[in-house]
Enzyme design. Sequence first.
Site, PDB file in Angstrom:
ATOM      1  N   LYS A 119       0.840  -1.194   0.000  1.00 21.01           N
ATOM      2  CA  LYS A 119       0.000   0.000   0.000  1.00 21.01           C
ATOM      3  C   LYS A 119       0.871   1.238   0.000  1.00 21.01           C
ATOM      4  CE  LYS A 119       0.661   2.088   3.272  1.00 21.01           C
ATOM      5  NZ  LYS A 119       1.907   2.698   3.865  1.00 21.01           N
ATOM      6  N   TYR A 128      -4.199   4.300   6.081  1.00 22.57           N
ATOM      7  CA  TYR A 128      -4.664   3.572   7.273  1.00 22.57           C
ATOM      8  C   TYR A 128      -5.903   4.237   7.870  1.00 22.57           C
ATOM      9  CZ  TYR A 128      -0.104   1.260   7.187  1.00 22.57           C
ATOM     10  OH  TYR A 128       1.003   0.533   6.812  1.00 22.57           O
TER      11      TYR A 128
END
Length: 367
Positions: free
Chosen positions: A137, A222
């Site tokens: 990510k 996140y």
Amino acid sequence: MSNLNRRTFISQVSAAAVVTGLSSFPFISRANSSKDDKKLGIALIGLGSYAVGQLMPALEKTEHVKLVGLVTGTPDKAKRYGAKYNIPEKNIYNYQNFDTIASNPDIDVVYIVLPNSMHKEFTLRAAKAGKHVICEKPMAMNAGECRDMIDGCKKAGVSLSIGYRLHYEPYTQRIMQMAKEQPYGKVLYVHAADGFRMMRPTDQWRAKSPLGGGALMDMGVYALQAARLSTGLEPVSVSGQMFNSDPTVFEGVDESTSFQLEFPGNAVANCFASFGGNVNFLNINAEKGEYGLRPFMNYNGLHGFLPRGETFDFPVMNQQAAQMDGMCLSIMEKKPSITTGEEGLRDMIIIDAIRESVSKGGKKIML
Ligand code: NDP
């Protein structure tokens, strides 16, 4: 992309994940029945702090995958980690000769752990070489790159998973379950923040725009995931603000970003991502009380809290081992992983909209 198209796309990609060419995976057959030979072989690309500090040790604990290859631009690392993990020289590549990995039957999966600007290129090269892909990510630089990566993997008949490790650990899974079951009523408001104080001055790629740096890209993912997972919903609008206290350190990137998400049914999330200070919490306000995780995105030491002073905890586990095992098991079973390229794309569409909002002075952008 128009608002309607963008919104329709975010909700449709969930359904698309189910049909992403998975039936055409080349099935990896393992003639030898010994336990180790049933494991998929994985090569790590980019031997930086996450690969060396977390993924290599995790691969000593995995049940369904083993470390068999390395791809690095640093000859000294090739020597050091090749020796440490017993990797044969024929399984060690650099960025120039990487494509010859196509003819290496030891390597089933490649895991891209490079700066964000390199994710698309190496995903496409790995797919072309016929290897299943795990990509870290954030998935890529923007939604357009994510679409190219999904298409490239679909065409090559290989799977694509994004390194969203928290989907594989029990605290986040419990928050996702609570979004479904609503034990404290409807979720009304989510507050998620994560950040760390980056050393200054820094020569980190994270502080440089062309390499895909910035707090939103690195840490914002996140908080964004936390908001989406704890409501179980996709946002209908976003707005964002970026901050930079020292443009000589943070070159063309955000040191901190605040963003707000509105969800169907009026739930709202306020998210913060930063290289300016240490922060790490997820607070969820529901009709009958507040619950969440503090911290919510560490590798270990997560802690859950519930209304009326109650708490919850789970035994310590290795998130990265669980993640790689989960992804590799789905490859072996020819199923989509729980963190597909489509999940990465969904985040990147929202990140693009946050950037659009920032460029328009914080204006609300409809998805
Ligand atoms: P590092 O800077 O520590 O490592 C990146 C590695 O990429 C380098 O060591 C180098 O490896 C290689 N590389 C190739 N070209 C470049 C370049 N131009 N500049 C810098 N490095 C280059 O980064 P991280 O390991 O922290 O992050 C890598 C990826 O992993 C990112 O996408 C990040 O977002 C993700 N990440 C995910 C985490 C998670 O919890 N899921 C946690 C931390 C990071 P070599 O010398 O072998 O060529």
